[in-house]
Design a protein around this motif. Structure first.
Motif, mmCIF file in Angstrom:
data_model
loop_
_atom_site.group_PDB
_atom_site.id
_atom_site.type_symbol
_atom_site.label_atom_id
_atom_site.label_comp_id
_atom_site.label_asym_id
_atom_site.label_seq_id
_atom_site.Cartn_x
_atom_site.Cartn_y
_atom_site.Cartn_z
ATOM 1 N N GLU A 33 0.802 -1.227 0.000
ATOM 2 C CA GLU A 33 0.000 0.000 0.000
ATOM 3 C C GLU A 33 0.836 1.280 0.000
ATOM 4 O OE1 GLU A 33 -4.206 0.727 1.748
ATOM 5 O OE2 GLU A 33 -2.741 1.182 3.318
ATOM 6 N N GLU A 80 0.632 3.934 -2.949
ATOM 7 C CA GLU A 80 0.167 5.274 -2.583
ATOM 8 C C GLU A 80 1.089 6.375 -3.118
ATOM 9 O OE1 GLU A 80 -2.435 6.979 -0.716
ATOM 10 O OE2 GLU A 80 -3.337 5.180 -1.548
ATOM 11 N N ARG A 131 -8.564 4.222 -0.777
ATOM 12 C CA ARG A 131 -7.325 4.811 -0.286
ATOM 13 C C ARG A 131 -7.421 5.062 1.206
ATOM 14 N NH1 ARG A 131 -5.133 9.521 -3.646
ATOM 15 N NH2 ARG A 131 -3.304 8.992 -2.426
ATOM 16 N N ASN A 147 -6.689 0.087 -7.739
ATOM 17 C CA ASN A 147 -6.058 1.401 -7.807
ATOM 18 C C ASN A 147 -4.818 1.391 -8.692
ATOM 19 O OD1 ASN A 147 -7.815 3.024 -6.467
ATOM 20 N ND2 ASN A 147 -6.754 2.960 -4.522
ATOM 21 N N GLN A 173 -13.157 7.555 -9.018
ATOM 22 C CA GLN A 173 -12.842 6.765 -7.826
ATOM 23 C C GLN A 173 -14.065 6.576 -6.947
ATOM 24 O OE1 GLN A 173 -10.572 4.899 -7.713
ATOM 25 N NE2 GLN A 173 -8.542 5.756 -7.639
#
Length: 194
Positions: A53, A57, A68, A158, A190
Protein backbone atom coordinates in the motif's frame (compact mmCIF):
# COMPACT_ATOMS: atom_id res chain seq x y z
CA UNK A 1 -0.76 -20.89 12.28
CA UNK A 2 1.30 -17.73 11.79
CA UNK A 3 4.53 -19.62 12.38
CA UNK A 4 3.50 -22.26 9.80
CA UNK A 5 2.74 -19.53 7.24
CA UNK A 6 6.08 -17.85 7.99
CA UNK A 7 8.02 -21.11 7.55
CA UNK A 8 6.17 -21.94 4.32
CA UNK A 9 7.01 -18.50 2.91
CA UNK A 10 10.70 -18.81 3.84
CA UNK A 11 11.09 -22.23 2.22
CA UNK A 12 9.03 -21.16 -0.82
CA UNK A 13 6.51 -23.94 -0.34
CA UNK A 14 3.58 -21.64 0.41
CA UNK A 15 0.52 -22.44 -1.69
CA UNK A 16 -2.84 -20.66 -1.50
CA UNK A 17 -6.00 -22.73 -1.56
CA UNK A 18 -8.63 -21.75 -4.15
CA UNK A 19 -11.22 -19.27 -2.90
CA UNK A 20 -14.86 -20.19 -2.44
CA UNK A 21 -17.13 -17.99 -4.56
CA UNK A 22 -20.39 -16.82 -3.03
CA UNK A 23 -22.83 -14.67 -5.01
CA UNK A 24 -23.83 -11.70 -2.85
CA UNK A 25 -26.99 -9.72 -3.72
CA UNK A 26 -26.45 -6.11 -4.84
CA UNK A 27 -28.75 -3.35 -3.53
CA UNK A 28 -30.07 -2.49 -7.01
CA UNK A 29 -30.46 -6.08 -8.18
CA UNK A 30 -28.14 -8.74 -9.49
CA UNK A 31 -25.28 -10.33 -7.62
CA UNK A 32 -21.57 -9.77 -7.07
CA UNK A 33 -19.16 -12.70 -6.76
CA UNK A 34 -17.39 -12.58 -3.41
CA UNK A 35 -14.22 -14.69 -3.14
CA UNK A 36 -13.84 -16.12 0.34
CA UNK A 37 -10.36 -17.38 1.18
CA UNK A 38 -9.60 -19.67 4.10
CA UNK A 39 -8.53 -17.95 7.31
CA UNK A 40 -4.96 -19.16 6.74
CA UNK A 41 -4.95 -17.73 3.24
CA UNK A 42 -6.16 -14.29 4.34
CA UNK A 43 -3.04 -13.77 6.47
CA UNK A 44 -0.51 -13.59 3.60
CA UNK A 45 -2.52 -11.28 1.28
CA UNK A 46 -3.27 -8.98 4.21
CA UNK A 47 0.45 -8.77 5.00
CA UNK A 48 1.18 -8.18 1.30
CA UNK A 49 -1.41 -5.39 1.21
CA UNK A 50 0.25 -3.68 4.18
CA UNK A 51 3.66 -3.84 2.47
CA UNK A 52 2.43 -2.76 -0.97
CA UNK A 53 0.00 0.00 0.00
CA UNK A 54 2.66 2.66 0.80
CA UNK A 55 4.47 1.83 -2.46
CA UNK A 56 1.28 2.18 -4.49
CA UNK A 57 0.17 5.27 -2.58
CA UNK A 58 3.33 7.09 -3.68
CA UNK A 59 2.20 6.83 -7.32
CA UNK A 60 -1.57 7.40 -7.03
CA UNK A 61 -2.82 10.87 -7.98
CA UNK A 62 -3.96 13.12 -5.16
CA UNK A 63 -7.37 13.52 -6.81
CA UNK A 64 -8.20 9.81 -6.31
CA UNK A 65 -10.38 8.85 -3.36
CA UNK A 66 -11.50 5.25 -3.86
CA UNK A 67 -9.86 2.48 -1.84
CA UNK A 68 -7.32 4.81 -0.29
CA UNK A 69 -6.32 5.18 3.36
CA UNK A 70 -7.93 8.11 5.16
CA UNK A 71 -10.15 8.90 2.15
CA UNK A 72 -13.80 8.17 1.56
CA UNK A 73 -16.82 8.90 -0.63
CA UNK A 74 -17.83 11.96 1.45
CA UNK A 75 -14.44 13.55 0.82
CA UNK A 76 -14.80 12.75 -2.88
CA UNK A 77 -18.22 14.42 -2.94
CA UNK A 78 -16.78 17.51 -1.22
CA UNK A 79 -13.94 17.70 -3.75
CA UNK A 80 -16.46 17.52 -6.60
CA UNK A 81 -18.54 20.23 -4.98
CA UNK A 82 -15.48 22.46 -4.57
CA UNK A 83 -14.42 21.88 -8.19
CA UNK A 84 -17.89 22.71 -9.46
CA UNK A 85 -18.03 25.82 -7.30
CA UNK A 86 -14.59 27.09 -8.32
CA UNK A 87 -13.82 26.04 -11.87
CA UNK A 88 -15.54 23.00 -13.36
CA UNK A 89 -18.61 23.34 -15.54
CA UNK A 90 -19.75 19.73 -15.43
CA UNK A 91 -19.26 16.24 -14.11
CA UNK A 92 -18.44 13.08 -16.02
CA UNK A 93 -19.96 9.95 -14.47
CA UNK A 94 -18.59 6.49 -15.10
CA UNK A 95 -19.47 3.09 -13.72
CA UNK A 96 -16.80 0.48 -13.06
CA UNK A 97 -19.14 -2.49 -13.41
CA UNK A 98 -17.60 -5.81 -12.30
CA UNK A 99 -14.23 -4.08 -12.32
CA UNK A 100 -12.25 -6.20 -9.85
CA UNK A 101 -13.16 -9.40 -11.65
CA UNK A 102 -11.96 -8.02 -15.01
CA UNK A 103 -8.46 -6.69 -14.22
CA UNK A 104 -6.02 -8.18 -16.77
CA UNK A 105 -3.33 -10.20 -14.96
CA UNK A 106 -0.48 -9.51 -17.38
CA UNK A 107 -1.09 -5.75 -17.37
CA UNK A 108 -1.29 -5.71 -13.57
CA UNK A 109 1.99 -7.60 -13.21
CA UNK A 110 3.68 -5.23 -15.68
CA UNK A 111 2.53 -2.24 -13.62
CA UNK A 112 3.70 -3.88 -10.38
CA UNK A 113 7.16 -4.73 -11.73
CA UNK A 114 7.70 -1.02 -12.37
CA UNK A 115 7.63 -0.43 -8.62
CA UNK A 116 8.66 -3.77 -7.09
CA UNK A 117 11.98 -5.54 -7.64
CA UNK A 118 11.62 -8.31 -5.04
CA UNK A 119 11.16 -11.55 -6.99
CA UNK A 120 9.69 -13.48 -4.06
CA UNK A 121 7.01 -10.81 -3.54
CA UNK A 122 6.20 -10.79 -7.27
CA UNK A 123 5.87 -14.59 -7.14
CA UNK A 124 3.41 -14.30 -4.23
CA UNK A 125 1.46 -11.64 -6.11
CA UNK A 126 1.21 -13.93 -9.13
CA UNK A 127 0.09 -16.83 -6.97
CA UNK A 128 -2.63 -14.84 -5.18
CA UNK A 129 -4.00 -13.65 -8.54
CA UNK A 130 -4.08 -17.08 -10.17
CA UNK A 131 -5.18 -19.18 -7.19
CA UNK A 132 -8.44 -20.37 -8.75
CA UNK A 133 -11.94 -20.53 -7.33
CA UNK A 134 -14.42 -23.17 -6.26
CA UNK A 135 -17.46 -22.65 -8.46
CA UNK A 136 -20.30 -25.17 -8.11
CA UNK A 137 -17.94 -27.68 -6.49
CA UNK A 138 -15.15 -27.48 -9.07
CA UNK A 139 -11.91 -25.51 -9.09
CA UNK A 140 -11.91 -23.02 -11.98
CA UNK A 141 -8.57 -21.37 -12.85
CA UNK A 142 -8.39 -17.60 -12.42
CA UNK A 143 -7.23 -16.17 -15.73
CA UNK A 144 -8.40 -12.59 -15.27
CA UNK A 145 -9.50 -10.41 -12.38
CA UNK A 146 -9.23 -10.53 -8.62
CA UNK A 147 -12.10 -11.83 -6.49
CA UNK A 148 -14.07 -9.29 -4.46
CA UNK A 149 -13.30 -9.94 -0.83
CA UNK A 150 -9.55 -10.29 -1.28
CA UNK A 151 -7.49 -7.85 0.80
CA UNK A 152 -5.58 -7.15 -2.42
CA UNK A 153 -8.51 -6.36 -4.76
CA UNK A 154 -8.85 -2.65 -3.79
CA UNK A 155 -5.10 -2.17 -4.14
CA UNK A 156 -4.96 -3.94 -7.51
CA UNK A 157 -7.88 -1.80 -8.68
CA UNK A 158 -6.06 1.40 -7.81
CA UNK A 159 -2.88 0.21 -9.54
CA UNK A 160 -4.81 -0.50 -12.72
CA UNK A 161 -7.10 2.55 -12.61
CA UNK A 162 -4.15 4.83 -11.95
CA UNK A 163 -3.43 4.51 -15.68
CA UNK A 164 -6.68 6.39 -16.33
CA UNK A 165 -5.51 9.12 -13.97
CA UNK A 166 -2.11 9.35 -15.67
CA UNK A 167 -3.64 9.55 -19.13
CA UNK A 168 -6.11 12.23 -18.09
CA UNK A 169 -3.38 14.30 -16.43
CA UNK A 170 -0.94 13.86 -19.32
CA UNK A 171 -3.34 15.55 -21.71
CA UNK A 172 -3.20 18.87 -19.86
CA UNK A 173 -5.88 21.06 -18.34
CA UNK A 174 -9.31 19.73 -19.43
CA UNK A 175 -10.93 23.14 -18.89
CA UNK A 176 -8.88 24.48 -21.83
CA UNK A 177 -10.36 21.73 -23.98
CA UNK A 178 -13.93 22.34 -22.80
CA UNK A 179 -14.10 19.43 -20.35
CA UNK A 180 -14.57 19.07 -16.60
CA UNK A 181 -11.66 19.61 -14.26
CA UNK A 182 -9.19 16.81 -13.67
CA UNK A 183 -10.05 16.55 -10.01
CA UNK A 184 -13.75 16.36 -10.76
CA UNK A 185 -13.41 13.53 -13.26
CA UNK A 186 -10.99 11.52 -11.15
CA UNK A 187 -13.00 12.12 -8.01
CA UNK A 188 -16.06 10.73 -9.75
CA UNK A 189 -14.08 7.85 -11.23
CA UNK A 190 -12.84 6.76 -7.83
CA UNK A 191 -16.10 7.45 -6.00
CA UNK A 192 -17.97 5.21 -8.45
CA UNK A 193 -15.61 2.29 -7.78
CA UNK A 194 -16.09 2.23 -4.01
Amino acid sequence: MLQQRQEALREPRYQCAPVRVVEMPKPKGGTRPLGMATVKDRVVPTAMQRVLEPIVEAAVHDCSYGYRPKRDAKQAAMAMRNDLYHRAWGVVESDCQAYCTSIPHRKLLTLLTRRIADGSLLKLITQTRTVGAYVKGQVVPTKVGVPHGSPMSPLYSNIDLNLVDQLWHSRGDPAKRGGPSTATLMTVRQAMCT
